[in-house]
Design a protein around this motif. Sequence first.
Motif, PDB file in Angstrom:
ATOM      1  N   HIS A 104       0.804  -1.215   0.000  1.00  0.00           N
ATOM      2  CA  HIS A 104       0.000   0.000   0.000  1.00  0.00           C
ATOM      3  C   HIS A 104       0.843   1.274   0.000  1.00  0.00           C
ATOM      4  O   HIS A 104       0.328   2.347  -0.340  1.00  0.00           O
ATOM      5  CB  HIS A 104      -0.938   0.014   1.205  1.00  0.00           C
ATOM      6  CG  HIS A 104      -2.138  -0.867   1.024  1.00  0.00           C
ATOM      7  ND1 HIS A 104      -3.322  -0.666   1.695  1.00  0.00           N
ATOM      8  CD2 HIS A 104      -2.341  -1.952   0.230  1.00  0.00           C
ATOM      9  CE1 HIS A 104      -4.201  -1.591   1.324  1.00  0.00           C
ATOM     10  NE2 HIS A 104      -3.622  -2.384   0.448  1.00  0.00           N
TER      11      HIS A 104
ATOM     12  N   LYS B 218      -1.760   3.497  -1.636  1.00  0.00           N
ATOM     13  CA  LYS B 218      -3.023   2.876  -2.028  1.00  0.00           C
ATOM     14  C   LYS B 218      -3.992   2.974  -0.861  1.00  0.00           C
ATOM     15  O   LYS B 218      -3.751   2.415   0.213  1.00  0.00           O
ATOM     16  CB  LYS B 218      -2.789   1.413  -2.408  1.00  0.00           C
ATOM     17  CG  LYS B 218      -4.054   0.660  -2.796  1.00  0.00           C
ATOM     18  CD  LYS B 218      -3.720  -0.782  -3.190  1.00  0.00           C
ATOM     19  CE  LYS B 218      -4.977  -1.558  -3.536  1.00  0.00           C
ATOM     20  NZ  LYS B 218      -4.661  -2.952  -3.940  1.00  0.00           N
TER      21      LYS B 218
ATOM     22  N   HIS C 189      -5.940   5.539  -5.283  1.00  0.00           N
ATOM     23  CA  HIS C 189      -4.535   5.600  -4.898  1.00  0.00           C
ATOM     24  C   HIS C 189      -3.929   6.939  -5.312  1.00  0.00           C
ATOM     25  O   HIS C 189      -4.471   7.660  -6.158  1.00  0.00           O
ATOM     26  CB  HIS C 189      -3.718   4.428  -5.455  1.00  0.00           C
ATOM     27  CG  HIS C 189      -3.280   4.577  -6.876  1.00  0.00           C
ATOM     28  ND1 HIS C 189      -4.013   4.100  -7.945  1.00  0.00           N
ATOM     29  CD2 HIS C 189      -2.171   5.139  -7.424  1.00  0.00           C
ATOM     30  CE1 HIS C 189      -3.383   4.361  -9.068  1.00  0.00           C
ATOM     31  NE2 HIS C 189      -2.266   4.993  -8.792  1.00  0.00           N
TER      32      HIS C 189
END
Length: 583
Positions: free
Chosen positions: A395, A425, A431
């Motif tokens: 992420h 993200k 994102h």
Amino acid sequence: MTSLNLWPARALAWRDDPARGRVAGWMGRAGLLTTFMAGSLLAGHGAMAQVPAPTTPPPASPAPVDCSKNPNPYVNYPCLDAYLGDNIFDRFINYYKLEWGESGPPADPNAPPGRIDGWPATPQTTPPMPFTEWPYGGATSVGVTRSGSVDSPLMAAIANTSIGHFLNDTGIQIYGWVDPGFNFSSNTLRKPGGNFPVAYAYIPNTVQLDQAVIYIDRLPDTVQTDHIDWGFRLSAIYGENYRYTTSYGLASYQLLKYNAVNGYDFPMLYGEVYIPYVLHGLDLRAGRYISVPDIEAQLAPNNYMYTHSLTYSYDNYTNEGLIGTLFLTKNLSVQAGIEFGTEATFTNAWNTVANPNPNSAALANPLYPGGRFPKDPGAVPSFTLCARYTWNDGHDDINPCANGINGGQWGYNNLQWYGFTYYHKFNDHWHLSYEFYDEHENGVPNLKNPAVQALNAALGPDGGTPFGSPFISHNNPGEAFCNNSSAIRCNAYAIGTTAYLNYSPEPLDNFSFRPEIYYDPQGQRTGVPATYWEVSLGWQHWFSPQVEMRPEVGYYRSNGANAFNGGTKNYTVIGAGDVILHF
């Protein structure tokens, strides 16, 4: 007929590789080689040769697949060849038909794993994003790339030919794309460069061929860990976008002598070796390659939107040299490179030429008074040093970097680049990609100085320097508007920051919002000292993994000076878009 082994792309370096997915039939060669060597040893050792080698019954032939009931390869993968047919042209067209409306190629259930077990999670998919892994340049993505992994209609079309067999066996691929574009602009200066300083939409209110690109490459297999693997890339580009990849000394006459609207270039020409035994993997790349890092790239499929931010437009583009990427852990990697400046060919290094306008009583030249000067003062040994950390869940990813670092002397594009990129993200739909940098050059001629003004008036742009006439006739490197008019030279810098906030409602669509601020106080990058800002909104719609369109609209403003429409306006509005057709 030879069946194709296809699976969705796992990861390709965004700046260098359009994220696609196809695996070549590379397995089994090691076993054949082992059997051959064993037989040779038995035959060459007397008594041993008389011992009968154990025999293994041949594997049973797979049962024939009935494709009459459900020939769809997305449901019944062994029917892929039957669906495509035998004729190359038919296979080429049928592959486009097969993927139309799909978010990826049909997956081969027997394909090997596409990533090292336990590697940070893949954050994105393509479509609708231009990448799967968070991008970093200078290396094939380590831990997540198989040879022959690009999803290509051309490779599918020739797969059952002798050439296709050879390419499939070696993992070499031939593929590319065609990218026409258009723009509608509030600028009324209808000539090449009328949209300046906005780039990648060079001529206002026109339709143009942005780029036609072909790659011949082999991606090193960075998923396996039992042998050293190799790769290479030969690339060629033709179209309006050649002007943004041109390196001084490599076919640069098109841009610097003739200012041709369309031209050709070779943005990537390199070889690569992957060594899995060094910590968590070491990739070595040598040749001409895309500089690192950035959240945008010159090659169309590697970008969210059609146009580019000013931050990217006046950035480092390519380097020539050697760069190594070492994964210290599965999360942390470092990059180190030695290069010959930026947008400079190694043939310019230490090359001097006669000064056609040395210092004289008729025309003083305090910039370069001697009889000779370097052809490109920026083509000197330079270094790159970067790091990258990716969280386990994929992420978050951060990349601090210093690129093309040397003495910083004014050169063709000798930018001293310090900055970082960051990716986050939020969830499967949202994102963020963000970039910040500070770049500078030292000893840039001062456009406010009377002596420099006299040189330019008598000899043209960059008069009396290595970048003036007769060496460069068009698109000369920028000089600076320094604060002190008595100084012959000054240090010029620029600060850029931009972001892409992305929302993907479903697998074939993404919307990007791009805000930006670009600060060019001496005007060395854009030609006009100003603080620029822009907001742009783009939509990327994929009809299939092979066909994409990207309409957008943007508002640009220059605070402190009129920078648009030939210096008559402080703003412009541009609607633009393109279509990318992969082959």
